[in-house]
Design an enzyme around this catalytic site. Structure first.
Site: not given
Length: 246
Positions: A211, A133, A179
């Site tokens: 995600h 991330c 996502d």
């Protein structure tokens, strides 16, 4: 930008069970989790650049231990000087307000210091970078000679097009079909940029997950657990090829 800004999904997920095997020590004033391979060698190393939940998150520490078991010395620093985001913050929390204190001008020097320590004092000869991330942006920024020798990122956030086009080493990406941050459009844009590069690259796409799946998925759900495990296996295979073999 080849991935969108941070969103609430960057703070959500499941807490995983397990006992961390590594240790937390300081690199200068940077709290850092270390995990060692069975032979204690530090020559082949992995620098994990975490999501916003940080280096004390048990999920990420367990992943660090998995990389160590695969034969890598693993360094997982605090990129936020303690200003991390607790898992599953309430809906009113604005992660984009939080990240204003964690842009490259604050984060790059932390990574520079850690890489210098790894190469000059910890005996690391080859270093692979893992970015989850938030950390994906910085794998791209540091994927250059003398910094990171190879890179892997899962569901990256806030990666600028020039950061991706500026990579100078092999890059592997794990992506989720659903996502909103590393969306289909952004993934395709990334593919177009990477296709113009001479460096090795790959993007593996996983259904049934969203995600953050490689770190924070619900491992009680078989398809999510499988995707997480396969994303990790993808990273290990990449580093076995582009870190260990050189």
């Amino acid at each position: 930008m080849t991935s969108n800004n941070l969103a609430r999904c960057c703070t959500l997920g499941s807490l995983h069970e397990g006992v961390a095997k590594g240790e937390i020590k300081d690199i200068g004033n940077i709290s850092t989790y270390f995990s060692y391979p069975p032979d204690k060698s530090t020559e082949n190393a992995i620098l994990i650049l975490s999501d916003v939940i940080g280096h004390r998150f048990i999920n990420t520490q367990l992943i660090a231990d998995q990389f160590a078991a695969a034969g890598y010395f693993v360094v997982l620093p605090d990129l936020f000087y303690g200003d991390t985001v607790p898992l599953n913050r309430p809906e009113g929390f604005n992660v984009m307000d939080w990240v204003k204190n964690h842009f490259p001008e604050q984060t790059d020097p932390i990574i520079e210091s850690v890489l210098t320590e790894m190469r000059e004092n910890l005996g690391c000869k080859r270093i692979g970078g893992v970015g989850y991330c938030f950390g994906g942006k910085y794998v791209c920024r540091f994927l250059k000679p003398g910094k990171l020798d190879a890179g892997y990122t899962a569901h990256p956030t806030m990666v600028d097009a020039d950061e991706l086009s500026g990579i100078e080493g092999p890059l592997s990406i794990s992506a989720a079909v659903r996502d909103h941050v590393f969306s289909t459009a952004k993934r395709h844009e990334s593919e177009e940029i990477l296709d113009k590069k001479e460096v090795p690259w790959q993007i593996n796409l996983f259904p049934d997950v969203e995600h953050g799946f490689s770190v924070r998925c619900d491992v009680t759900k078989p398809r999510q657990k499988y995707a997480k495990e396969q994303a990790f296996a993808q990273a290990v295979a990449w580093f076995d090829e582009y870190v260990k073999k050189h």
